[in-house]
Design an enzyme around this catalytic site. Sequence first.
Site, short mmCIF file in Angstrom:
data_model
loop_
_atom_site.label_atom_id
_atom_site.label_comp_id
_atom_site.label_asym_id
_atom_site.label_seq_id
_atom_site.Cartn_x
_atom_site.Cartn_y
_atom_site.Cartn_z
N ASP A 1 0.59 -1.40 0.13
CA ASP A 1 0.06 0.40 0.08
C ASP A 1 0.90 1.30 -0.09
OD1 ASP A 1 -3.09 0.93 1.29
OD2 ASP A 1 -1.79 1.73 1.00
N ASP A 20 -3.92 2.34 -4.93
CA ASP A 20 -2.49 2.12 -4.62
C ASP A 20 -2.06 0.91 -3.75
OD1 ASP A 20 -4.22 2.83 -2.25
OD2 ASP A 20 -2.67 3.86 -1.35
N GLU A 21 -2.79 0.12 -4.01
CA GLU A 21 -2.88 -1.13 -3.25
C GLU A 21 -3.17 -2.42 -4.15
OE1 GLU A 21 -5.89 -2.63 -0.24
OE2 GLU A 21 -6.27 -0.65 -0.39
P1 TTP Z 1 -5.21 5.03 1.44
O1 TTP Z 1 -4.59 3.32 1.17
O2 TTP Z 1 -6.91 4.86 2.60
O3 TTP Z 1 -4.84 6.28 2.17
P2 TTP Z 1 -3.03 6.69 1.38
O4 TTP Z 1 -2.82 5.87 0.60
O5 TTP Z 1 -3.32 8.10 1.28
O6 TTP Z 1 -2.74 6.74 3.00
P3 TTP Z 1 -2.20 5.62 4.17
O7 TTP Z 1 -0.49 5.38 4.47
O8 TTP Z 1 -2.70 6.01 5.36
O9 TTP Z 1 -1.90 4.28 2.87
O10 TTP Z 1 -6.17 5.43 -0.44
C1 TTP Z 1 -5.29 5.70 -1.14
C2 TTP Z 1 -5.83 7.10 -1.23
O11 TTP Z 1 -6.94 6.94 -2.03
C3 TTP Z 1 -5.52 7.68 -1.16
O12 TTP Z 1 -3.93 8.64 -1.12
C4 TTP Z 1 -6.11 8.95 -1.45
C5 TTP Z 1 -7.57 8.10 -1.76
N1 TTP Z 1 -9.06 8.18 -0.77
C6 TTP Z 1 -9.83 8.96 -0.57
O13 TTP Z 1 -10.42 9.44 -1.95
N2 TTP Z 1 -11.08 8.81 -0.80
C7 TTP Z 1 -10.94 8.09 1.08
O14 TTP Z 1 -11.48 8.54 1.88
C8 TTP Z 1 -9.77 7.12 0.96
C9 TTP Z 1 -9.25 6.64 2.88
C10 TTP Z 1 -8.66 7.09 0.33
MG MG Z 2 -2.45 3.74 0.91
#
Ligand code: TTP
Ligand code: MG
Length: 395
Positions: free
Chosen positions: A8, A113-114
């Site tokens: 991720d 992103d995962e």
């Molecule tokens: P995530 O992987 O949940 O979050 P992240 O990558 O920003 O942070 P982390 O380091 O905790 O993994 O989500 C990936 C992308 O998806 C995030 O950058 C933006 C988008 N997203 C939204 O647009 N709305 C949301 O509510 C969430 C959770 C994510």
């Molecule tokens: Mg992320």
Amino acid sequence: MRVILHIDMDCFFSAVEVRENPELKGLPVIVGGGGGGGAAAESGRKIRGVVSTCSYEAREYGIHSAIPLSKAYELCPDAIVLPVRMSIYKQVSVRIMEILRKYADKIEQVGIDEAFLDITSRVQNWDAAREYAVAIKSKIEEKEGLTSSIGIGPNKTIAKIASDFVKPNGLTVVEQENVQEFLAPLPVKKIHGIGPKTEAILASIGIKTVRQLASCDVQKLVSRFGSKYGWRLHRAANGIDESEVEEKGVRKSLSSEKTLDENTRDLAIINRYIDELAESVHGRLLEEGEGLLFKTVAIKVKFDDFSIHTRAKTHRSFHSDLRTLVKTAKELISEFVIGASAREGDVMVAEAGAEADVGMGMRMGIGMGMGMGIRLVGVRVSNLGVIDKKQRRIV
Ligand code: TTP
Ligand code: MG
């Protein structure tokens, strides 16, 4: 025994923005809504929308995904608020997935992103798996300048929890024999699929940790949550998950075609078919999973003599709107049917008569298959990308 890796990216949208604007490094950066931030707020305008994500510096102020931007601005008035630029993140995501593909037999992308990777055949033991993960992280950092967090375990449930265990830039390996010990103290919400509702029901029967969930009589869970979900909770809490890393049949293209009611070269009539076909393709683009984006639009034409010809145009960035699809398809079909010297050609055809048209038309570089009627047209989109399911928006 399997070795499953979950990766991720760290604060993905925000990390991409910081990479694009290095002067933002180390600052509280928020990506969300239509942007605005300081200036908008100071001028008294209301900041609209919600936080998509934010940098780890911004998280220190209590800011996180999904809270209103106005609230985020209250928590940290100095935050830099940037608008969501989905098409850029999507492009970076496609490149990251391409890198990951080389490191696994099977890969399952689960969000922008995962992804899960089945690396069973690539590593001999858990130590090798750890090194493998380090190599993946370094490659992504080298190629894209972004950090990620990785979890490795004997199944997807464990790998997913592990990737979230140390963040940002984390790496957590949970060997089979340590699964129970790893899971036991965690709050139940760490299990993928347990949302606030399930969490509240479990809390009401005194279950807060995975240890408590694991030792709860499965029949009690079944009576609360039904057989399927009850058993799933029980198995997940006990570290059991046999689900495979599913290589999703990534769709390569989508198309629709139609035989005309009557063969014709009349562009106005053909364009009505294009409208209809493009709408059908576009409808299916939206239905497909959470929605698809396209870069390439192609048209197909079958003439009286059953010869088939195609033309395609690839846009620089992803699109999702019907207007771009229709416009591109119509441009292609009109170039194709009428040709560069369209009007001249049409006049010439009218004067020269059917027999001579084909040869003359071709020689003069007029439309393809001059003189022949068109019996079928088709519209196709390819070079597809997915719309992020978390974001639920179309670029
Ligand atoms: P995530 O992987 O949940 O979050 P992240 O990558 O920003 O942070 P982390 O380091 O905790 O993994 O989500 C990936 C992308 O998806 C995030 O950058 C933006 C988008 N997203 C939204 O647009 N709305 C949301 O509510 C969430 C959770 C994510
Ligand atoms: Mg992320």
